[in-house]
Enzyme design. Structure first.
Site, PDB file in Angstrom:
ATOM      1  N   SER A  15       4.421   0.379  -7.516  1.00 21.24           N
ATOM      2  CA  SER A  15       2.982   0.216  -7.305  1.00 21.24           C
ATOM      3  C   SER A  15       2.583  -1.170  -7.776  1.00 21.24           C
ATOM      4  O   SER A  15       2.773  -1.514  -8.951  1.00 21.24           O
ATOM      5  CB  SER A  15       2.216   1.266  -8.109  1.00 21.24           C
ATOM      6  OG  SER A  15       0.903   0.787  -8.354  1.00 21.24           O
ATOM      7  N   HIS A  40       3.961   0.728  -2.831  1.00 15.96           N
ATOM      8  CA  HIS A  40       2.834   1.640  -3.032  1.00 15.96           C
ATOM      9  C   HIS A  40       1.583   0.805  -3.321  1.00 15.96           C
ATOM     10  O   HIS A  40       1.541   0.054  -4.297  1.00 15.96           O
ATOM     11  CB  HIS A  40       3.187   2.554  -4.208  1.00 15.96           C
ATOM     12  CG  HIS A  40       2.179   3.586  -4.531  1.00 15.96           C
ATOM     13  ND1 HIS A  40       2.156   4.824  -3.930  1.00 15.96           N
ATOM     14  CD2 HIS A  40       1.161   3.583  -5.420  1.00 15.96           C
ATOM     15  CE1 HIS A  40       1.158   5.544  -4.441  1.00 15.96           C
ATOM     16  NE2 HIS A  40       0.536   4.817  -5.352  1.00 15.96           N
ATOM     17  N   ASP A  42      -2.268   0.802  -4.155  1.00 22.08           N
ATOM     18  CA  ASP A  42      -3.370   1.609  -4.683  1.00 22.08           C
ATOM     19  C   ASP A  42      -4.700   0.976  -4.310  1.00 22.08           C
ATOM     20  O   ASP A  42      -5.061  -0.066  -4.851  1.00 22.08           O
ATOM     21  CB  ASP A  42      -3.259   1.700  -6.207  1.00 22.08           C
ATOM     22  CG  ASP A  42      -2.062   2.527  -6.644  1.00 22.08           C
ATOM     23  OD1 ASP A  42      -2.017   3.711  -6.295  1.00 22.08           O
ATOM     24  OD2 ASP A  42      -1.177   1.962  -7.314  1.00 22.08           O
ATOM     25  N   MET A  44      -8.712   1.189  -4.301  1.00 21.26           N
ATOM     26  CA  MET A  44      -9.787   1.863  -5.043  1.00 21.26           C
ATOM     27  C   MET A  44     -11.126   1.225  -4.695  1.00 21.26           C
ATOM     28  O   MET A  44     -11.211   0.013  -4.527  1.00 21.26           O
ATOM     29  CB  MET A  44      -9.548   1.705  -6.543  1.00 21.26           C
ATOM     30  CG  MET A  44      -8.154   2.113  -6.977  1.00 21.26           C
ATOM     31  SD  MET A  44      -7.982   1.983  -8.753  1.00 21.26           S
ATOM     32  CE  MET A  44      -6.222   2.281  -8.948  1.00 21.26           C
ATOM     33  N   HIS A  73      -2.216   4.372  -1.035  1.00 20.55           N
ATOM     34  CA  HIS A  73      -2.728   5.511  -1.808  1.00 20.55           C
ATOM     35  C   HIS A  73      -4.229   5.254  -1.921  1.00 20.55           C
ATOM     36  O   HIS A  73      -4.662   4.412  -2.707  1.00 20.55           O
ATOM     37  CB  HIS A  73      -2.033   5.537  -3.180  1.00 20.55           C
ATOM     38  CG  HIS A  73      -2.562   6.576  -4.114  1.00 20.55           C
ATOM     39  ND1 HIS A  73      -2.218   6.624  -5.449  1.00 20.55           N
ATOM     40  CD2 HIS A  73      -3.415   7.613  -3.917  1.00 20.55           C
ATOM     41  CE1 HIS A  73      -2.828   7.655  -6.031  1.00 20.55           C
ATOM     42  NE2 HIS A  73      -3.569   8.251  -5.139  1.00 20.55           N
ATOM     43  N   MET A  75      -7.682   5.761  -3.045  1.00 23.25           N
ATOM     44  CA  MET A  75      -8.547   6.394  -4.050  1.00 23.25           C
ATOM     45  C   MET A  75      -9.962   5.941  -3.738  1.00 23.25           C
ATOM     46  O   MET A  75     -10.566   5.152  -4.468  1.00 23.25           O
ATOM     47  CB  MET A  75      -8.091   5.987  -5.451  1.00 23.25           C
ATOM     48  CG  MET A  75      -6.829   6.717  -5.873  1.00 23.25           C
ATOM     49  SD  MET A  75      -5.983   5.922  -7.241  1.00 23.25           S
ATOM     50  CE  MET A  75      -4.969   4.769  -6.327  1.00 23.25           C
ATOM     51  N   MET A 144      -0.365  13.696  -8.665  1.00 20.78           N
ATOM     52  CA  MET A 144      -0.760  12.696  -9.671  1.00 20.78           C
ATOM     53  C   MET A 144      -0.472  13.252 -11.062  1.00 20.78           C
ATOM     54  O   MET A 144      -0.894  14.364 -11.388  1.00 20.78           O
ATOM     55  CB  MET A 144      -2.270  12.411  -9.587  1.00 20.78           C
ATOM     56  CG  MET A 144      -2.735  11.661  -8.360  1.00 20.78           C
ATOM     57  SD  MET A 144      -2.187   9.946  -8.259  1.00 20.78           S
ATOM     58  CE  MET A 144      -2.742   9.225  -9.782  1.00 20.78           C
ATOM     59  N   ASP A 183       3.256  10.348  -9.074  1.00 16.48           N
ATOM     60  CA  ASP A 183       2.634   9.052  -9.397  1.00 16.48           C
ATOM     61  C   ASP A 183       1.905   9.118 -10.736  1.00 16.48           C
ATOM     62  O   ASP A 183       0.985   9.914 -10.902  1.00 16.48           O
ATOM     63  CB  ASP A 183       1.633   8.730  -8.261  1.00 16.48           C
ATOM     64  CG  ASP A 183       0.963   7.369  -8.406  1.00 16.48           C
ATOM     65  OD1 ASP A 183       1.330   6.597  -9.316  1.00 16.48           O
ATOM     66  OD2 ASP A 183       0.065   7.086  -7.583  1.00 16.48           O
ATOM     67  N   GLY A 184       2.308   8.257 -11.667  1.00 16.97           N
ATOM     68  CA  GLY A 184       1.588   8.104 -12.923  1.00 16.97           C
ATOM     69  C   GLY A 184       2.437   8.336 -14.159  1.00 16.97           C
ATOM     70  O   GLY A 184       2.952   9.426 -14.372  1.00 16.97           O
ATOM     71  N   GLY A 205       4.553   1.808 -11.584  1.00 18.81           N
ATOM     72  CA  GLY A 205       3.771   0.581 -11.633  1.00 18.81           C
ATOM     73  C   GLY A 205       4.136  -0.270 -12.833  1.00 18.81           C
ATOM     74  O   GLY A 205       4.932  -1.209 -12.737  1.00 18.81           O
TER      75      GLY A 205
HETATM   76  C1  DX5 Z   1      -3.035   5.125 -10.670  1.00 16.58           C
HETATM   77  C2  DX5 Z   1      -2.173   4.725  -9.520  1.00 16.58           C
HETATM   78  C3  DX5 Z   1      -0.750   4.528  -9.817  1.00 16.58           C
HETATM   79  C4  DX5 Z   1      -0.445   3.497 -10.883  1.00 16.58           C
HETATM   80  C5  DX5 Z   1       0.759   3.978 -11.598  1.00 16.58           C
HETATM   81  O1  DX5 Z   1      -4.269   5.541 -10.203  1.00 16.58           O
HETATM   82  O2  DX5 Z   1      -2.248   5.693  -8.490  1.00 16.58           O
HETATM   83  O3  DX5 Z   1      -0.016   4.268  -8.624  1.00 16.58           O
HETATM   84  O4  DX5 Z   1      -0.200   2.212 -10.399  1.00 16.58           O
HETATM   85  O5  DX5 Z   1       0.989   3.139 -12.651  1.00 16.58           O
HETATM   86  P1  DX5 Z   1       1.957   3.525 -13.829  1.00 16.58           P
HETATM   87  O6  DX5 Z   1       3.334   3.684 -13.243  1.00 16.58           O
HETATM   88  O7  DX5 Z   1       1.840   2.387 -14.769  1.00 16.58           O
HETATM   89  O8  DX5 Z   1       1.447   4.810 -14.419  1.00 16.58           O
HETATM   90 ZN    ZN Z   2      -0.908   5.370  -6.769  1.00 18.78          ZN
END
Ligand code: DX5
Ligand code: ZN
Length: 228
Positions: A15, A40, A42, A44, A73, A75, A144, A183-184, A205
């Protein structure tokens, strides 16, 4: 890059949320060369989650510098308004949040109609059963394991059971075409446990775009997956 654990192929999706945005091109090239299976992205909107990132113009630029398939992804509220631009920008698959889509059935068919793979993401409080009636409309489900919005958060402990419950649901319904992405808060230290619960695609990420060079992180991932 082929990686597997107990016969299950494992894909890694870095990510870019934790990448250095001032050097995004270099970061993406490095992750691609190190063995990323998907990138990936993200996205937002400051409404669905209290954070803002980037939109389709960035996707178009990224498409030009890597051949790794891109996954969005989303959000965001009203994800449907971005789908055409994402398809035109070369997006391989798009995941929308169950909690953000009031017309999920429509949004999912629209994603496929535009030639992309469709996914549904579930926030930590959303039960696995919510995907039960849409299994034939999706190519992946994203569980998640942190609250969406920020990188670098800690993995929510009881998610192990949730991943296993999702795997059981998919298996019991014969939904072998649906990939289970998580993810997370995933690091080399807990990746094997996440895969053992039934995940096949792992988003990472901060672990990948942290202080350790990408290549070394990918090496550690492989070692952890090979360990019994
Ligand atoms: C959070 C994202 C993730 C994020 C994960 O809302 O959807 O994709 O980048 O990051 P890490 O791996 O640091 O938890
Ligand atoms: Zn994500």
């Amino acid at each position: 890059m082929m990686r597997s654990r107990n016969g299950r192929e494992v894909l890694i999706a870095p990510s870019i949320l934790s990448a250095d945005f001032l050097a995004l091109g270099d970061e993406v090239r490095e992750a691609s060369a190190a063995g990323a299976d998907l990138l990936h992205l993200d996205m937002m909107d400051g409404h669905f989650v209290p954070n803002l990132t980037f939109g389709p113009p960035v996707v178009e630029r990224l498409r030009k510098i890597t051949s790794v398939p891109l996954e969005a992804h989303l959000m965001v509220e009203r994800p449907e308004i971005y789908l055409t631009d994402l398809a035109n920008g070369g997006m391989h698959r798009v995941t929308v949040h169950w909690e953000a889509s009031s017309h999920l059935h429509y949004v999912l068919s629209r994603i496929r109609e535009l030639g992309m793979r469709a996914g549904v993401a579930l926030s930590p409080a959303t039960p696995v059963a919510m995907v039960s009636d849409i299994l034939d409309m999706i190519d992946l489900v994203l569980v998640m394991t942190v609250n969406p919005g920020f990188g670098g958060q800690s993995f929510i402990g009881h998610s192990f059971e949730k991943i296993a419950a999702m795997r059981a649901l998919l298996d019991s319904r014969g939904a072998a075409h649906v990939s289970l992405e998580v993810d997370g808060g995933i690091k080399p230290a807990n990746i094997a446990q996440v895969v053992d619960c039934g995940a096949d695609t792992i988003v990472m990420g901060s672990a990948i775009f942290g202080d350790t060079p990408c290549e070394a992180v990918f090496r550690e991932i492989r070692e952890r997956l090979e360990k019994t």
